[in-house]
Design an enzyme around this catalytic site. Structure first.
Site, PDB file in Angstrom:
ATOM      1  CG  ASN A   9     -22.582  79.564   5.360  1.00  0.00           C
ATOM      2  OD1 ASN A   9     -23.667  79.993   4.939  1.00  0.00           O
ATOM      3  ND2 ASN A   9     -21.574  79.270   4.561  1.00  0.00           N
ATOM      4  CD1 TRP A  10     -27.651  78.151   9.475  1.00  0.00           C
ATOM      5  CD2 TRP A  10     -29.805  78.683   9.151  1.00  0.00           C
ATOM      6  NE1 TRP A  10     -28.236  78.253  10.705  1.00  0.00           N
ATOM      7  CE2 TRP A  10     -29.564  78.576  10.532  1.00  0.00           C
ATOM      8  CE3 TRP A  10     -31.079  79.014   8.715  1.00  0.00           C
ATOM      9  CZ2 TRP A  10     -30.556  78.783  11.484  1.00  0.00           C
ATOM     10  CZ3 TRP A  10     -32.083  79.226   9.657  1.00  0.00           C
ATOM     11  CH2 TRP A  10     -31.815  79.104  11.029  1.00  0.00           C
ATOM     12  CE  LYS A  11     -21.987  75.841   3.344  1.00  0.00           C
ATOM     13  NZ  LYS A  11     -20.986  74.970   2.785  1.00  0.00           N
ATOM     14  CG  HIS A  98     -18.468  80.329   1.719  1.00  0.00           C
ATOM     15  ND1 HIS A  98     -18.473  79.260   0.855  1.00  0.00           N
ATOM     16  CD2 HIS A  98     -18.538  79.816   2.977  1.00  0.00           C
ATOM     17  CE1 HIS A  98     -18.545  78.139   1.568  1.00  0.00           C
ATOM     18  NE2 HIS A  98     -18.595  78.455   2.856  1.00  0.00           N
ATOM     19  CD  GLU A 100     -20.422  76.473  -0.405  1.00  0.00           C
ATOM     20  OE1 GLU A 100     -21.384  77.204  -0.097  1.00  0.00           O
ATOM     21  OE2 GLU A 100     -20.071  75.489   0.280  1.00  0.00           O
ATOM     22  CD  GLU A 170     -15.352  78.499   5.833  1.00  0.00           C
ATOM     23  OE1 GLU A 170     -16.035  77.963   6.713  1.00  0.00           O
ATOM     24  OE2 GLU A 170     -15.821  78.874   4.744  1.00  0.00           O
ATOM     25  N   GLY A 176     -17.611  70.663   3.701  1.00  0.00           N
ATOM     26  CA  GLY A 176     -18.678  69.749   3.294  1.00  0.00           C
ATOM     27  C   GLY A 176     -18.181  68.375   2.868  1.00  0.00           C
ATOM     28  CB  SER A 216     -15.682  68.627   7.896  1.00  0.00           C
ATOM     29  OG  SER A 216     -16.053  68.547   6.526  1.00  0.00           O
ATOM     30  N   GLY A 237     -20.892  74.939   8.599  1.00  0.00           N
ATOM     31  CA  GLY A 237     -21.872  74.747   7.531  1.00  0.00           C
ATOM     32  C   GLY A 237     -22.873  73.670   7.932  1.00  0.00           C
ATOM     33  N   GLY A 238     -22.653  72.446   7.462  1.00  0.00           N
ATOM     34  CA  GLY A 238     -23.603  71.341   7.663  1.00  0.00           C
ATOM     35  C   GLY A 238     -24.088  71.184   9.094  1.00  0.00           C
TER      36      GLY A 238
HETATM   37  C1  PEP Z   1     -18.762  76.322   5.258  1.00  0.00           C
HETATM   38  O1  PEP Z   1     -19.294  76.175   4.170  1.00  0.00           O
HETATM   39  O2  PEP Z   1     -18.498  77.476   5.658  1.00  0.00           O
HETATM   40  C2  PEP Z   1     -18.438  75.135   6.037  1.00  0.00           C
HETATM   41  C3  PEP Z   1     -17.520  75.219   6.955  1.00  0.00           C
HETATM   42  O3  PEP Z   1     -19.136  73.999   5.724  1.00  0.00           O
HETATM   43  P1  PEP Z   1     -19.062  72.580   6.480  1.00  0.00           P
HETATM   44  O4  PEP Z   1     -19.055  72.855   7.961  1.00  0.00           O
HETATM   45  O5  PEP Z   1     -20.287  71.846   6.039  1.00  0.00           O
HETATM   46  O6  PEP Z   1     -17.796  71.918   6.026  1.00  0.00           O
END
Ligand code: PEP
Length: 255
Positions: A9-11, A98, A100, A170, A176, A216, A237-238
């Site tokens: 997920n590149w956001k 998600h 967010e 999640e 994050g 994470s 994500g990251g």
């Molecule tokens: C996400 O936003 O779906 C996610 C898992 O982010 P991160 O891996 O950065 O915690």
């Protein structure tokens, strides 16, 4: 048996040129070191890059998805992107709900249910996110919270429709933050979710549903998280923003 899935997920990150370079790097790595046959890699870039990214999709182990979709079919909804538009770009997957989107754009389970319906009506598989915030876990309410999200967001579907769903657990406190759920916490919640699905749709549907962990996840912890029987991969994500990190997670599945 259900697929192992690693989805990035590149956001709201990357310019067009950077996105093109990252996809090219990922696809080159995948070509040089093909994933196991039961593993699917998905990248979910921002909307303007979906067509470019879709050109790399190979119909077997690499697919492209969107990060969001409108809950409406078409019309006067300025700035929205419909499931029909995603279908016309041959998108196979789309993230829905998600944390967010739930937190910043006030998406409720009812809105998420409508988005899921839109996607299924257009042949796109929803990757549906659920998970509790820190306070809810501290108050030991995580199971009630996730049960409500799954029930209200998904349990209106027929068994056949539910068969198209990918679930992503999640925990919001892990997204994050660098704070990962322990493998035991992930397994406990994933088994709980699979149990809910089995109760509603039967064991066969539950056993076929891929349930991903997100929060994470990185190359250093992916193997331990993914080695749990009910953890079928990750929503990343990251660590999906650098080919090396993302591939480190994809390769955590390799025996
Ligand atoms: C996400 O936003 O779906 C996610 C898992 O982010 P991160 O891996 O950065 O915690």
């Amino acid at each position: 048996m259900r697929k192992h899935i690693v989805a990035g997920n590149w956001k709201m990150n990357k310019t067009f040129q950077e996105a093109d370079e990252l996809i090219d790097d990922i696809v080159t790595c995948l070509e040089n070191d093909t994933p196991d046959a039961d593993t699917l890699v998905i990248v979910c870039p921002p909307f303007p890059y979906l067509e470019m990214a879709g050109d790399y999709s190979d119909g077997s182990y690499f697919a492209v998805g969107a990060q969001n979709v409108s809950d409406q079919e078409s019309g006067a909804y300025t700035g929205e992107v419909s499931a029909a538009m995603l279908e016309s770009l041959e998108m196979e997957y789309c993230i829905v709900g998600h944390s967010e989107r739930r937190a910043y754009y006030h998406e409720t389970d009812e809105i998420i249910a409508r988005k899921v319906n839109q996607l299924l009506a257009h042949g796109i598989r929803p990757i549906v996110c659920c998970g509790e915030v820190l306070q809810e876990r501290e108050e030991n309410r995580q199971f009630d919270v996730v049960k409500k999200q799954i029930t209200d967001g998904l349990f209106h579907l027929s068994p056949e429709e539910f068969g198209k769903i990918v679930v992503a657990y999640e925990p919001v406190w892990a997204i994050g933050t660098g704070k990962t759920a322990t493998p035991e916490q992930a397994q406990e919640m994933h088994a709980f979710i699979r149990g809910l699905i089995a109760e509603k749709y039967g064991k066969e549907v539950a056993d076929e549903t891929s349930i991903l962990y997100g929060g994470s996840c990185k190359p250093s912890n992916a193997k331990e998280l993914f080695s749990n029987p009910d953890v079928d991969g990750g929503l990343i994500g990251g660590a999906s923003l650098k080919a090396e990190d993302f591939m480190g997670i994809v390769n955590a599945w390799k025996k």
